[in-house]
Design an enzyme around this catalytic site. Structure first.
Site, PDB file in Angstrom:
ATOM      1  N   GLU A  80      -3.088   8.594   8.307  1.00  0.00           N
ATOM      2  CA  GLU A  80      -1.780   8.383   8.353  1.00  0.00           C
ATOM      3  C   GLU A  80      -1.309   8.765   9.498  1.00  0.00           C
ATOM      4  OE1 GLU A  80       0.882   6.669   6.573  1.00  0.00           O
ATOM      5  OE2 GLU A  80      -1.132   6.127   4.632  1.00  0.00           O
TER       6      GLU A  80
ATOM      7  N   CYS B  20      -4.048  -1.633  -1.992  1.00  0.00           N
ATOM      8  CA  CYS B  20      -4.306  -0.022  -2.335  1.00  0.00           C
ATOM      9  C   CYS B  20      -5.215   0.288  -3.178  1.00  0.00           C
ATOM     10  CB  CYS B  20      -3.202   0.471  -2.011  1.00  0.00           C
ATOM     11  SG  CYS B  20      -3.152   2.118  -3.499  1.00  0.00           S
ATOM     12  N   ASN B  21      -6.308   0.947  -3.424  1.00  0.00           N
ATOM     13  CA  ASN B  21      -7.405   1.003  -4.081  1.00  0.00           C
ATOM     14  C   ASN B  21      -6.691   1.641  -5.548  1.00  0.00           C
ATOM     15  OD1 ASN B  21     -10.153  -0.232  -3.113  1.00  0.00           O
ATOM     16  ND2 ASN B  21      -8.864   0.790  -1.840  1.00  0.00           N
TER      17      ASN B  21
ATOM     18  N   ASP C  68       1.316  -1.222  -0.184  1.00  0.00           N
ATOM     19  CA  ASP C  68       0.436  -0.335   0.053  1.00  0.00           C
ATOM     20  C   ASP C  68       0.467   0.931   0.031  1.00  0.00           C
ATOM     21  OD1 ASP C  68      -2.689   1.747   0.470  1.00  0.00           O
ATOM     22  OD2 ASP C  68      -2.177   1.920   2.181  1.00  0.00           O
ATOM     23  N   SER C  69       0.078   2.465  -0.227  1.00  0.00           N
ATOM     24  CA  SER C  69       1.139   3.853   0.196  1.00  0.00           C
ATOM     25  C   SER C  69       1.700   3.730   0.869  1.00  0.00           C
ATOM     26  CB  SER C  69      -0.155   4.861  -0.387  1.00  0.00           C
ATOM     27  OG  SER C  69      -1.120   4.758   0.404  1.00  0.00           O
TER      28      SER C  69
ATOM     29  N   HIS D  44      -7.683   2.959   3.243  1.00  0.00           N
ATOM     30  CA  HIS D  44      -7.497   3.496   5.052  1.00  0.00           C
ATOM     31  C   HIS D  44      -8.725   4.088   5.108  1.00  0.00           C
ATOM     32  CE1 HIS D  44      -3.652   4.828   3.021  1.00  0.00           C
ATOM     33  NE2 HIS D  44      -3.065   5.665   4.459  1.00  0.00           N
TER      34      HIS D  44
ATOM     35  N   CYS E 228     -11.616   2.967  -0.381  1.00  0.00           N
ATOM     36  CA  CYS E 228      -9.344   3.559  -0.128  1.00  0.00           C
ATOM     37  C   CYS E 228      -9.334   2.321   0.831  1.00  0.00           C
ATOM     38  CB  CYS E 228      -9.460   4.683   0.130  1.00  0.00           C
ATOM     39  SG  CYS E 228      -7.531   5.137   0.423  1.00  0.00           S
TER      40      CYS E 228
ATOM     41  N   TYR F  58      -0.135   8.194  -2.451  1.00  0.00           N
ATOM     42  CA  TYR F  58      -0.442   7.962  -3.565  1.00  0.00           C
ATOM     43  C   TYR F  58      -1.932   8.258  -4.728  1.00  0.00           C
ATOM     44  CZ  TYR F  58       2.566   4.093  -4.249  1.00  0.00           C
ATOM     45  OH  TYR F  58       3.881   3.304  -3.513  1.00  0.00           O
TER      46      TYR F  58
HETATM   47  N1  DGL Z   1      -4.459   3.790   1.013  1.00  0.00           N
HETATM   48  C1  DGL Z   1      -4.934   4.013  -0.723  1.00  0.00           C
HETATM   49  C2  DGL Z   1      -6.043   3.111  -0.924  1.00  0.00           C
HETATM   50  O1  DGL Z   1      -6.670   2.540  -0.721  1.00  0.00           O
HETATM   51  C3  DGL Z   1      -3.976   5.287  -1.348  1.00  0.00           C
HETATM   52  C4  DGL Z   1      -3.691   6.182  -0.586  1.00  0.00           C
HETATM   53  C5  DGL Z   1      -3.269   7.025  -0.545  1.00  0.00           C
HETATM   54  O2  DGL Z   1      -1.694   6.612  -0.841  1.00  0.00           O
HETATM   55  O3  DGL Z   1      -3.771   8.554  -1.196  1.00  0.00           O
HETATM   56  O4  DGL Z   1      -6.564   3.909  -2.020  1.00  0.00           O
END
Ligand code: DGL
Length: 267
Positions: A145, A66-67, A3-4, A179, A177, A35
């Protein structure tokens, strides 16, 4: 899985609980998070680098936890890697389709995920009669985060993003997402209890199990474990991640350089 940053731990938690005998390597690209506000080219470059890093560690399956990366890079990773690659989008879409009764599904995610329309495509592939309503919630990622999920800033932003959206008539909402499950209670509160929330991590864990079983590579004995790698200082990751997983993250290794792109792009 990668993931990011910390968000993919919501997927890890589900995979770990469904597959306790598997050993999981988790890479959080914390130096380059988020990301979701970056271009498709940049996100794909990062995804290729993360994937190769994990591949050199001998993984048997890669989960894009990570989506944003899955939305933009699943195709190329599937093509480039010699092992099965799973993303979080198809499992989440499948669950949303089976959940919705009024055929109106909401999706929240990063700007890049929403812009890619990956969820719309995945949902409509399964049922073209479903209406998909989407909205990006860019500040949710830094809130998570920074470990601010219990701070009032989280509620204020959830209301700002979702109060209007909750009137769209959807009966199912995909947290698109990784997160966002950290903010699930607040999201639930703001959306109202008539809206079912889909946690893509849970569905992805089931898909991982199916893949391991069908490929005959499921580890059925012994005890699994987790190893973590991050591209920025391990300290904040340890603190926030440990709180989130409700156990200390013992092995967190700093990775200085993920720049494997030349090798990958030439294979
Ligand atoms: N957790 C990530 C997602 O599922 C990306 C969050 C990010 O880095 O912007 O999209």
């Amino acid at each position: 899985m990668f993931d990011s940053g910390i968000g993919g731990l919501t997927v890890l938690k589900e995979v770990q609980s469904l597959l306790p005998t598997e050993h999981i390597l988790y890479l959080g690209d914390t130096a380059r998070v988020p990301y979701g506000s970056k271009s498709p080219q940049t996100v794909t470059k990062y995804a290729l680098e993360s994937a190769l890093f994990l591949l050199t560690k001998g993984i048997k399956v890669l989960v894009i936890a990570c989506n944003t990366s899955a939305a933009l890079s699943l195709g190329i990773l599937k093509k480039k890697l010699p092992i099965p690659v799973l993303g979080v989008i198809d499992p989440g879409a499948k669950e949303a389709v089976s959940h919705t009764k009024n055929k109106k599904v909401g999706v929240i995610g990063t700007k890049a995920t929403i812009r890619s329309m990956a969820y719309e495509r995945a949902i409509k592939r399964l049922d073209s009669g479903i209406e998909v309503v989407s909205r990006s919630c860019p500040l949710f990622v830094p809130i998570v985060e920074e470990g601010l999920e219990h701070d009032e800033v989280a509620r204020i932003m959830a209301e700002r993003y979702l109060a209007e959206f909750s009137k769209s008539g959807i009966d199912t909402l995909v947290m698109g997402c990784t997160h966002y499950p950290v903010l699930e209670d607040i999201i639930h509160d703001v959306m109202g209890h008539g809206v079912a929330i889909v946690h893509t991590g849970k569905e992805t864990a089931k898909a991982v199990k199916e893949t391991l079983e069908s490929d005959g590579i499921l580890n059925t004995s012994g005890r699994g474990g987790c190893e973590f790698f991050v591209t920025d200082s391990p300290d904040l990751f340890k603190e926030v991640g440990g709180r989130f997983l409700e156990e200390p993250l013992k092995k967190v290794t700093f990775v200085k350089n993920l720049d494997y792109k030349d090798f990958l792009l030439s294979t």
